[in-house]
Design a protein around this motif. Sequence first.
Motif, PDB file in Angstrom:
ATOM      1  N   LEU A 149       0.854  -1.189   0.000  1.00  0.00           N
ATOM      2  CA  LEU A 149       0.000   0.000   0.000  1.00  0.00           C
ATOM      3  C   LEU A 149       0.891   1.241   0.000  1.00  0.00           C
ATOM      4  O   LEU A 149       1.864   1.311   0.769  1.00  0.00           O
ATOM      5  CB  LEU A 149      -0.903   0.028   1.234  1.00  0.00           C
ATOM      6  N   VAL A 150       0.579   2.190  -0.848  1.00  0.00           N
ATOM      7  CA  VAL A 150       1.321   3.457  -0.860  1.00  0.00           C
ATOM      8  C   VAL A 150       0.786   4.299   0.289  1.00  0.00           C
ATOM      9  O   VAL A 150      -0.261   4.950   0.187  1.00  0.00           O
ATOM     10  CB  VAL A 150       1.181   4.174  -2.211  1.00  0.00           C
ATOM     11  N   ALA A 151       1.499   4.249   1.404  1.00  0.00           N
ATOM     12  CA  ALA A 151       1.049   4.901   2.633  1.00  0.00           C
ATOM     13  C   ALA A 151       2.276   5.269   3.469  1.00  0.00           C
ATOM     14  O   ALA A 151       3.299   4.606   3.397  1.00  0.00           O
ATOM     15  CB  ALA A 151       0.119   3.968   3.418  1.00  0.00           C
ATOM     16  N   PRO A 152       2.164   6.332   4.301  1.00  0.00           N
ATOM     17  CA  PRO A 152       3.334   6.853   5.015  1.00  0.00           C
ATOM     18  C   PRO A 152       3.526   6.222   6.389  1.00  0.00           C
ATOM     19  O   PRO A 152       2.586   5.673   6.978  1.00  0.00           O
ATOM     20  CB  PRO A 152       2.968   8.331   5.187  1.00  0.00           C
ATOM     21  N   PRO A 153       4.744   6.308   6.907  1.00  0.00           N
ATOM     22  CA  PRO A 153       4.931   6.001   8.329  1.00  0.00           C
ATOM     23  C   PRO A 153       4.094   6.972   9.167  1.00  0.00           C
ATOM     24  O   PRO A 153       3.754   8.072   8.700  1.00  0.00           O
ATOM     25  CB  PRO A 153       6.433   6.232   8.555  1.00  0.00           C
ATOM     26  N   ILE A 154       3.799   6.593  10.395  1.00  0.00           N
ATOM     27  CA  ILE A 154       2.970   7.433  11.261  1.00  0.00           C
ATOM     28  C   ILE A 154       3.863   8.283  12.159  1.00  0.00           C
ATOM     29  O   ILE A 154       4.639   7.757  12.958  1.00  0.00           O
ATOM     30  CB  ILE A 154       2.025   6.571  12.115  1.00  0.00           C
ATOM     31  N   TYR A 155       3.755   9.594  12.009  1.00  0.00           N
ATOM     32  CA  TYR A 155       4.513  10.519  12.859  1.00  0.00           C
ATOM     33  C   TYR A 155       3.812  11.868  12.821  1.00  0.00           C
ATOM     34  O   TYR A 155       3.118  12.216  11.860  1.00  0.00           O
ATOM     35  CB  TYR A 155       5.965  10.643  12.407  1.00  0.00           C
ATOM     36  N   ASN A 156       3.964  12.658  13.884  1.00  0.00           N
ATOM     37  CA  ASN A 156       3.156  13.844  14.089  1.00  0.00           C
ATOM     38  C   ASN A 156       3.335  14.899  13.006  1.00  0.00           C
ATOM     39  O   ASN A 156       2.363  15.538  12.587  1.00  0.00           O
ATOM     40  CB  ASN A 156       3.470  14.467  15.460  1.00  0.00           C
ATOM     41  N   ARG A 157       4.557  15.118  12.541  1.00  0.00           N
ATOM     42  CA  ARG A 157       4.794  16.199  11.570  1.00  0.00           C
ATOM     43  C   ARG A 157       3.989  16.003  10.297  1.00  0.00           C
ATOM     44  O   ARG A 157       3.630  16.971   9.616  1.00  0.00           O
ATOM     45  CB  ARG A 157       6.283  16.300  11.249  1.00  0.00           C
ATOM     46  N   PHE A 158       3.707  14.735   9.958  1.00  0.00           N
ATOM     47  CA  PHE A 158       2.954  14.455   8.738  1.00  0.00           C
ATOM     48  C   PHE A 158       1.540  15.041   8.795  1.00  0.00           C
ATOM     49  O   PHE A 158       0.931  15.332   7.776  1.00  0.00           O
ATOM     50  CB  PHE A 158       2.877  12.944   8.511  1.00  0.00           C
ATOM     51  N   PHE A 159       1.005  15.207   9.996  1.00  0.00           N
ATOM     52  CA  PHE A 159      -0.377  15.681  10.147  1.00  0.00           C
ATOM     53  C   PHE A 159      -0.514  17.187   9.943  1.00  0.00           C
ATOM     54  O   PHE A 159      -1.602  17.685   9.630  1.00  0.00           O
ATOM     55  CB  PHE A 159      -0.916  15.347  11.542  1.00  0.00           C
ATOM     56  N   LYS A 160       0.578  17.932  10.141  1.00  0.00           N
ATOM     57  CA  LYS A 160       0.492  19.389  10.213  1.00  0.00           C
ATOM     58  C   LYS A 160       0.092  20.023   8.881  1.00  0.00           C
ATOM     59  O   LYS A 160       0.734  19.784   7.860  1.00  0.00           O
ATOM     60  CB  LYS A 160       1.829  19.960  10.682  1.00  0.00           C
ATOM     61  N   GLY A 161      -0.962  20.821   8.916  1.00  0.00           N
ATOM     62  CA  GLY A 161      -1.414  21.560   7.741  1.00  0.00           C
ATOM     63  C   GLY A 161      -2.195  20.748   6.742  1.00  0.00           C
ATOM     64  O   GLY A 161      -2.723  21.297   5.763  1.00  0.00           O
ATOM     65  N   LYS A 162      -2.297  19.441   6.977  1.00  0.00           N
ATOM     66  CA  LYS A 162      -3.029  18.572   6.045  1.00  0.00           C
ATOM     67  C   LYS A 162      -3.693  17.420   6.793  1.00  0.00           C
ATOM     68  O   LYS A 162      -3.720  16.286   6.337  1.00  0.00           O
ATOM     69  CB  LYS A 162      -2.083  18.034   4.967  1.00  0.00           C
ATOM     70  N   THR A 163      -4.257  17.737   7.950  1.00  0.00           N
ATOM     71  CA  THR A 163      -4.849  16.713   8.815  1.00  0.00           C
ATOM     72  C   THR A 163      -5.908  15.874   8.117  1.00  0.00           C
ATOM     73  O   THR A 163      -5.907  14.639   8.260  1.00  0.00           O
ATOM     74  CB  THR A 163      -5.424  17.357  10.089  1.00  0.00           C
ATOM     75  N   PRO A 164      -6.836  16.451   7.351  1.00  0.00           N
ATOM     76  CA  PRO A 164      -7.860  15.614   6.701  1.00  0.00           C
ATOM     77  C   PRO A 164      -7.244  14.571   5.760  1.00  0.00           C
ATOM     78  O   PRO A 164      -7.636  13.398   5.778  1.00  0.00           O
ATOM     79  CB  PRO A 164      -8.712  16.625   5.932  1.00  0.00           C
ATOM     80  N   TYR A 165      -6.281  14.994   4.954  1.00  0.00           N
ATOM     81  CA  TYR A 165      -5.590  14.067   4.059  1.00  0.00           C
ATOM     82  C   TYR A 165      -4.829  13.021   4.860  1.00  0.00           C
ATOM     83  O   TYR A 165      -4.892  11.811   4.573  1.00  0.00           O
ATOM     84  CB  TYR A 165      -4.634  14.847   3.163  1.00  0.00           C
ATOM     85  N   ALA A 166      -4.113  13.471   5.889  1.00  0.00           N
ATOM     86  CA  ALA A 166      -3.307  12.560   6.703  1.00  0.00           C
ATOM     87  C   ALA A 166      -4.176  11.483   7.350  1.00  0.00           C
ATOM     88  O   ALA A 166      -3.757  10.326   7.450  1.00  0.00           O
ATOM     89  CB  ALA A 166      -2.549  13.344   7.772  1.00  0.00           C
ATOM     90  N   MET A 167      -5.366  11.859   7.813  1.00  0.00           N
ATOM     91  CA  MET A 167      -6.273  10.871   8.410  1.00  0.00           C
ATOM     92  C   MET A 167      -6.521   9.705   7.462  1.00  0.00           C
ATOM     93  O   MET A 167      -6.500   8.540   7.860  1.00  0.00           O
ATOM     94  CB  MET A 167      -7.616  11.522   8.753  1.00  0.00           C
ATOM     95  N   THR A 168      -6.742  10.020   6.195  1.00  0.00           N
ATOM     96  CA  THR A 168      -7.113   8.974   5.236  1.00  0.00           C
ATOM     97  C   THR A 168      -5.922   8.151   4.785  1.00  0.00           C
ATOM     98  O   THR A 168      -6.070   6.964   4.478  1.00  0.00           O
ATOM     99  CB  THR A 168      -7.814   9.593   4.008  1.00  0.00           C
ATOM    100  N   LYS A 169      -4.731   8.743   4.748  1.00  0.00           N
ATOM    101  CA  LYS A 169      -3.542   7.982   4.362  1.00  0.00           C
ATOM    102  C   LYS A 169      -3.031   7.114   5.511  1.00  0.00           C
ATOM    103  O   LYS A 169      -2.623   5.962   5.314  1.00  0.00           O
ATOM    104  CB  LYS A 169      -2.432   8.917   3.887  1.00  0.00           C
ATOM    105  N   VAL A 170      -3.043   7.659   6.714  1.00  0.00           N
ATOM    106  CA  VAL A 170      -2.580   6.900   7.873  1.00  0.00           C
ATOM    107  C   VAL A 170      -3.510   5.725   8.162  1.00  0.00           C
ATOM    108  O   VAL A 170      -3.075   4.697   8.691  1.00  0.00           O
ATOM    109  CB  VAL A 170      -2.431   7.829   9.095  1.00  0.00           C
TER     110      VAL A 170
END
Length: 287
Positions: A145-166
């Motif tokens: 799956l093309v998906a990112p590691p989970i870490y806080n900085r990834f959420f900043k400024g793009k929380t809605p997108y980050a929710m769906t990728k994480v």
Amino acid sequence: MAGRVKTALILGASRGIGKQIALTFAENGYKVCVAAKTTESTPKLPGSVHDVANEIVEKGGDAFPIRCDVRFENDISNTVSRCMQQFGRIDVAVYNAGAISWKEVAETPLRSWDLMNQINARGAYCLVDNVLPHMLEKKHGRLILVAPPIYNRFFKGKTPYAMTKVAATVLVHGLANELVGSGVTISALWPATVIKSHVTEVRKLPPSFMRKPTIFADACLEIAQEKSEILNGKALIDEDYLRTKGVTDFSKYRCDPKQDPLRMMPQEFPCLIVKEEIDDPPVKSRI
């Protein structure tokens, strides 16, 4: 499995990273099901499943195109069924389909989040749900799956997108517990740098900011060819993983031959395992 031709199903394969994954697998002897929503190339949105499949066939490979809108369960189940009918098995399934909107919560209406969730999270789950029984029956398979590691900085400024990728990353970490010893693995993969794509071309991003999609495709191929279950449940970064496979020179992946792009991902990621987990009983296997 020595000598047997392997098969790959790539969702989101009409252009960019997905197209390159399909081409790379075909170049390495895989039969490929090229799946995506786009069936006609246009000046605004160049590339289609037919274009990619034809390119593979013209180079002597074996591929067939199929339209698949990952928002709809029937499309995904039909794609998996067609792939099984065509090839008899699915050794590797890559979920590259994605919707992106890097905006804050206050700037993201629910309809935009719903679309991202449909494509990024629900579509990934639907693919796994449809492919997994076939892989378990064969006691072999690689889910990527093309998906990112989970870490806080990834959420900043793009929380809605980050929710769906994480959400897809959670699927990787969680399902891995159920797959131990099954011969089937699931892994997440994410790029260390910006990767050249249709979006970067539209935004006219300078070549020095990007790498070619071949780096991501090469990492996918290495994951697919891993014989052990060591990558089960791992959230990997393309560059970092390729380094573990002996790659030290990344200059061939540069878009600007003179310059490596800046890394956008952290060098290290937090561990998600708590000490209490050590004493947890094993997850009951589906096997």
